[in-house]
Design an enzyme around this catalytic site. Sequence first.
Site, short mmCIF file in Angstrom:
data_model
loop_
_atom_site.label_atom_id
_atom_site.label_comp_id
_atom_site.label_asym_id
_atom_site.label_seq_id
_atom_site.Cartn_x
_atom_site.Cartn_y
_atom_site.Cartn_z
N ALA A 140 -10.37 41.01 29.39
CA ALA A 140 -10.56 41.57 30.72
C ALA A 140 -11.93 41.10 31.20
O ALA A 140 -12.88 41.86 31.26
CB ALA A 140 -10.48 43.09 30.69
N CYS A 145 -3.89 38.66 40.61
CA CYS A 145 -5.01 39.53 41.02
C CYS A 145 -4.49 40.71 41.84
O CYS A 145 -3.51 40.61 42.55
CB CYS A 145 -5.99 38.76 41.91
SG CYS A 145 -6.46 37.20 41.25
N GLY A 155 0.05 30.55 24.25
CA GLY A 155 -0.01 30.55 22.79
C GLY A 155 0.15 29.23 22.10
O GLY A 155 0.40 29.18 20.89
N GLY A 204 -4.84 27.35 26.06
CA GLY A 204 -5.86 28.33 26.42
C GLY A 204 -6.65 28.84 25.24
O GLY A 204 -7.61 28.22 24.78
#
Lengths: 256, 313
Positions: free
Chosen positions: B70, B130, B244, B265
């Site tokens: 976060a 968002c 992943g 990522g």
Amino acid sequence: MKRENMVIVRHKQLAKNIYEITLSGHLVEEMNEPGQFVHVKVSSQANPLLRRPLSLCHINKKACECTIIYRKEGIGTTLLAEKRPGETVDVLGPLGNGFPLDAAAKGKRALLVGGGIGIPPLYELAKRLVEKGVAVTNVLGFQTKETVFYEQEFAAFGETYVATADGSYGAKGFVTDVINEREISFDVLYACGPKPMLKALEQAFPHKNVYLSLEERMGCGIGACFACVCRVPGSETAYKKVCSDGPVFKAGEVVL
Amino acid sequence: MNRLAVELPGLSLKNPIMPASGCFGFGREYARFYDLSVLGAIMIKATTLEPRFGNPTPRVAETPSGMLNAIGLQNPGLEKVMKEELPWLAQFDVPIIANIAGSTMEEYVEVAKHISQAPNVCALELNISCPNVKKGGIAFGTVPEIAAELTKLVKEVSEVPVYVKLSPNVTNIVEMAKAIEAAGADGLTMINTLLGMRIDVKTAKPILANQTGGLSGPAIKPIAIRMIYEVSQAVSLPIIGMGGIQSAEDVIEFFYAGASAVAIGTANFIDPFVCPNIIAELPTLLDKLGIGHISECTGRSWKKGERSVYCGA
């Protein structure tokens, strides 16, 4: 900064849940500053997924070895504690900016203050300071007697005081109590430990030359993921990353 | 013949491997490890109109085979990205995909208009996960009509093709993909992180200061594969797959599901060299699988008449 499968040469328990691991490899050639850390992957599997940031306690370039002291706490350090000499661990590093040795000139006095698992990086620092002719006083704080480690090792470099929060060993109370009671004088203060301890030191010595090493949950350890940021005083958007701008900051440089 | 080269709207990729947005900053940290020109593309960190500090810490929490984050879209803001980050990236021979985010449709449009004019930005990636502050904080990407409207508005002002990054936090991802395709998107990227949470056993409080965070890492790979498998059969847009990926085998699996390129990522955090390593391993894996060009893998799991091609040892 490199990645290497370093070989475990020694691994032993020092105190309750406190372990000392010595690793061998070429990565040691890159290690220069006390207070830097390495990012360790304890399992080749996806679980646990992330690396663990662990600070360097002792750098022995001649032997191509480095020593790390860690506390067995979560799944990562529990797996690490099971590793035997001869096995390897995947290490990325050295990372971050360490304690500035230049801040203490020859003949000056340095006070080194460590709390719990924040103590290890101060060992290499103490060694280097003494080598350059700086007088070192150490104040080490622990929760309880069972977790005390490296008292003798630090005593070899200078006057060393131990405090425990429950009074089961050494002075009862916090490191700041010891500094006040003993009226320890110093030119430069270097500290590493829990945030409340660092805050207390920052507030106690607002006009002194103070360097603090921070701990924070990290993702990448190299500055890319923005997990370990902290605020800069007086700004809404300015920040520093603990992993790549720190972990050592001058007191007042970041908001604790 | 470059068997890894892939052509997508706005993107001529020398290989289909790119770091995913938010896991690579603006490339500066990884440039200390390797030459960024080896990458197929770079998806830069989400850019908003104004600088954002993001959320308080702790911002990450580890989970079995994954991690929650976060961060809160911390970024230096449009102006600084245009003046400092993009010009710095121009030294590398690599197309940039600019991820854009906002709190209002107007903010997205403003960022899209300007950032799509940067010479090395070849495509936009629209982060629709968002919260929409004008609609009570409901994410743009969870209501098909809103996602479609946002896509349309950004398409109108963008100088480059627009890829929309799908949120997996929806009941029906196919419906979402169809709405975005109808709104004129040039491609899809999927999947974004899954909303998750961890609670500290000692304190009984959430570990993340933000309480919830986005789950990424190998734990979400099967979900990404399933969603790409479904969406790629329902729309004709090219898909950049993510979720992943850790190895060359994972890349092939994403292609088989229906992806035409992939982004990596979380794996960058564990191994900074993961992207160049996978790029180097892909040709050998294609040989082993008896595949000439990587594009032949796209959708192989559902295309009719496609047989298993495995003929390696």
